[in-house]
Motif scaffolding. Structure first.
Motif, PDB file in Angstrom:
ATOM      1  N   UNK A   5      -3.811  -5.548   9.686  1.00  0.00           N
ATOM      2  CA  UNK A   5      -3.571  -4.456   8.746  1.00  0.00           C
ATOM      3  C   UNK A   5      -2.384  -4.830   7.876  1.00  0.00           C
ATOM      4  N   UNK A   6      -2.634  -4.959   6.581  1.00  0.00           N
ATOM      5  CA  UNK A   6      -1.573  -5.191   5.605  1.00  0.00           C
ATOM      6  C   UNK A   6      -1.183  -3.814   5.072  1.00  0.00           C
ATOM      7  N   UNK A   7       0.085  -3.466   5.246  1.00  0.00           N
ATOM      8  CA  UNK A   7       0.574  -2.134   4.888  1.00  0.00           C
ATOM      9  C   UNK A   7       1.585  -2.259   3.749  1.00  0.00           C
ATOM     10  N   UNK A   8       1.138  -2.029   2.535  1.00  0.00           N
ATOM     11  CA  UNK A   8       1.988  -2.168   1.350  1.00  0.00           C
ATOM     12  C   UNK A   8       2.648  -0.832   1.020  1.00  0.00           C
ATOM     13  N   UNK A   9       3.954  -0.860   0.867  1.00  0.00           N
ATOM     14  CA  UNK A   9       4.708   0.364   0.551  1.00  0.00           C
ATOM     15  C   UNK A   9       4.402   0.803  -0.875  1.00  0.00           C
TER      16      UNK A   9
END
Length: 89
Positions: A5-9
């Motif tokens: 899971x890539x979690x971009x702010x």
């Protein structure tokens, strides 16, 4: 299977507010054997969580239940990951 899971702010203020709940959430999943590794990117634009799940649906449910995703502080990109087992050969 493993899922990344890539979690971009997308909202830094909201992310800062929700981050403690996010850390509690992934720590609890780690204790359950559902999170393998997690951590922020050094550019401070987001982070990554590696889930261990029986299906993409399970991994997506886990990732979408993360407070930073539920509250809209980060976006989610989820991909299945074929981890290599070492040593090769």
């Amino acid at each position: 299977m493993y899922y990344v899971a890539m979690l971009t702010i997308t909202d830094a203020d909201l992310n800062a507010k929700i981050r403690p709940a996010h850390l509690d959430y992934i720590n609890d999943l780690y204790k359950q054997g559902k999170v393998v590794m997690a951590g922020p990117f050094t550019d401070k634009k987001g982070g990554m969580v590696i889930y261990k799940a029986s299906s993409e649906e399970e991994a997506r449910e886990l990732a979408e239940a993360d407070p930073v995703i539920k509250e809209g502080a980060r976006t989610l990109e989820l991909r299945e990951w074929g981890a290599l087992e070492f040593p090769l050969g």
